[in-house]
Design an enzyme around this catalytic site. Structure first.
Site, PDB file in Angstrom:
ATOM      1  CE1 TYR A  36      13.631  32.236   5.908  1.00  0.00           C
ATOM      2  CE2 TYR A  36      13.581  29.857   5.545  1.00  0.00           C
ATOM      3  CZ  TYR A  36      13.443  31.155   5.065  1.00  0.00           C
ATOM      4  OH  TYR A  36      13.115  31.356   3.755  1.00  0.00           O
ATOM      5  NE  ARG A  52      -6.198   1.171  11.430  1.00  0.00           N
ATOM      6  CZ  ARG A  52      -4.953   0.971  10.999  1.00  0.00           C
ATOM      7  NH1 ARG A  52      -4.109   1.989  10.918  1.00  0.00           N
ATOM      8  NH2 ARG A  52      -4.540  -0.228  10.659  1.00  0.00           N
ATOM      9  CG  MET A  88       9.705  24.440   0.132  1.00  0.00           C
ATOM     10  SD  MET A  88       8.686  25.572  -0.822  1.00  0.00           S
ATOM     11  CE  MET A  88       7.532  26.119   0.436  1.00  0.00           C
ATOM     12  CE  LYS A  91      -0.465  -0.082   5.047  1.00  0.00           C
ATOM     13  NZ  LYS A  91      -1.403  -0.107   6.186  1.00  0.00           N
TER      14      LYS A  91
END
Length: 391
Positions: free
Chosen positions: A271, A149, A330, A52
């Site tokens: 940053y 679930r 990013m 999957k």
């Protein structure tokens, strides 16, 4: 003039993998070996392969074909679309769809000979009506034994097993459940779910049973039943907490160094200026960021996970371990390469983000997550190379 211009470039510039900013190598031989290892550990039970989420991010086509060639004849996918894709690469396999079936998917299920795993009363009712109209087709039943679930409630499943009014065209070939705490062998939840599932297996006499995914296989023969369902272990990930991982690494992710720069003591990096250099340093800027699945939580400082005490991530370049410096951005991540000899690194070299030298689960722990998420979260910018499995 055009021909002369093109001829002036070296041949290796046409090799997309060798020149890619990001590379992902998938060792299909290791994948096949890991499946054989799981098969051996499964004893008398048959061994499926869970593919999957695009084979845990590594490519359902190549991984599916490799596992089929290795001997897998039972596969598990999450969606009907995944099953339809896999069918071409596993022509004679049983392909189970873990999310079951929705109205409108009947044709795909029947045309691709997929086995829906039914997990609710709604799915059961829809499927019984479908096979009453279209004729016999196999299905599987998912019974909840404590995970809360997907899955039929235990009492409902036991009632269904004894329901003599169910239509003859209703043909379950497998009943399964899923363990909540198999990665922690000492958890009492494992034994509790096992006892519940034994009741289910006995009630559906003559129908195959399956309880264990990767971690459950390591719990031993009591948990194997007729069919095991290894997933993360096939792809080299850790299945069980706090024990050595016996699986071969399958995936290696690498990022190319764009630039190496000098920075002085007392300067800051990335940053937020939260990463303070305590010495004169050399920094390598690599072409990978959180857009590529290299998560911001892998940053060297300046984010909540770091403040909670988790160690930062690291890579390996030419045999040298290099830590992340400052925040992951990013498209770019900065690594501290001060301790790498100057003649052992240059722009254009590749930093291994995870792979044989940097276990994917170790990188995941630095991010506060698990190897599953690291693999399935890989972005679209990796140039992929598949190392062919030996026969």
């Amino acid at each position: 003039m055009t021909d002369d211009f093109e001829d002036s470039f070296p041949d290796n510039e046409t090799d997309a993998f060798e020149q890619a900013p990001l590379r992902l190598t998938v060792d299909l031989g290791a994948l096949a070996d890991n499946w054989r290892d799981m098969k051996k550990r499964s004893g008398r039970a048959r061994t499926a392969a869970v593919v999957k989420a695009d084979a845990y991010g590594l490519g359902i086509e190549d991984c599916g074909a490799t596992l089929y060639h290795a001997g897998a004849r039972d596969f598990f996918v999450a969606t009907v679309a995944e099953g339809a894709t896999l069918r071409s690469y596993a022509p004679e396999a049983r392909i189970f769809v873990l999310s079951g079936i929705w109205q409108g998917q009947e044709r795909q299920v029947f045309d691709n000979d997929l086995v829906p795993v039914l997990a609710s009363e709604e799915q059961l009712s829809f499927w019984m009506a479908t096979v009453a109209e279209r004729g016999d087709h196999p299905c599987a039943l998912h019974v909840d034994t404590g995970f809360n679930r997907l899955g039929l409630p235990l009492d409902d499943a036991l009632f269904l097993a004894d329901d003599v009014t169910r239509p003859a065209s209703f043909d379950p070939v497998l009943v399964l459940s899923h363990l909540a705490c198999a990665d922690t062998p000492s958890s009492p939840m494992n034994r509790a779910q096992l006892e519940s599932f034994r009741r289910v297996s006995a009630a559906f006499e003559g129908i195959e049973s399956s309880l264990s995914a990767s971690a459950g296989i390591f719990l031993g023969p009591d948990y194997h039943f007729d069919l095991t369902r290894p997933g993360i272990a096939l792809y080299g990930g850790e299945a069980v907490n706090d024990v050595a991982n016996p699986m071969r690494p399958v995936a290696k992710a690498e990022a190319r160094i764009i630039q190496i720069r000098e920075a002085g003591e007392g300067q800051t990096v990335s940053y937020g200026s939260s990463f303070l250099l305590k010495r004169a340093s050399r920094l390598a800027i690599a072409s990978v960021g959180y857009a590529d699945g290299y998560q911001r939580s892998l940053s060297g400082s300046g984010i909540p996970l770091r403040e909670m005490g988790h160690g930062g991530a690291y890579g390996v370049v030419n045999g040298h371990k290099v830590p992340v410096a400052g925040r992951v951005t990013m498209d770019l991540t900065i690594f501290d390469v001060t301790d790498v000899p100057a003649n052992a690194i240059r722009a254009g070299d590749y930093i291994e983000l995870f792979g044989p030298n940097v276990p994917v689960d170790e990188t995941a722990r630095a991010a506060g997550t698990i190897g599953y998420e690291m693999l399935t979260g890989l972005g679209l910018r990796y140039e992929r190379q598949y190392l062919v499995a030996d026969d």
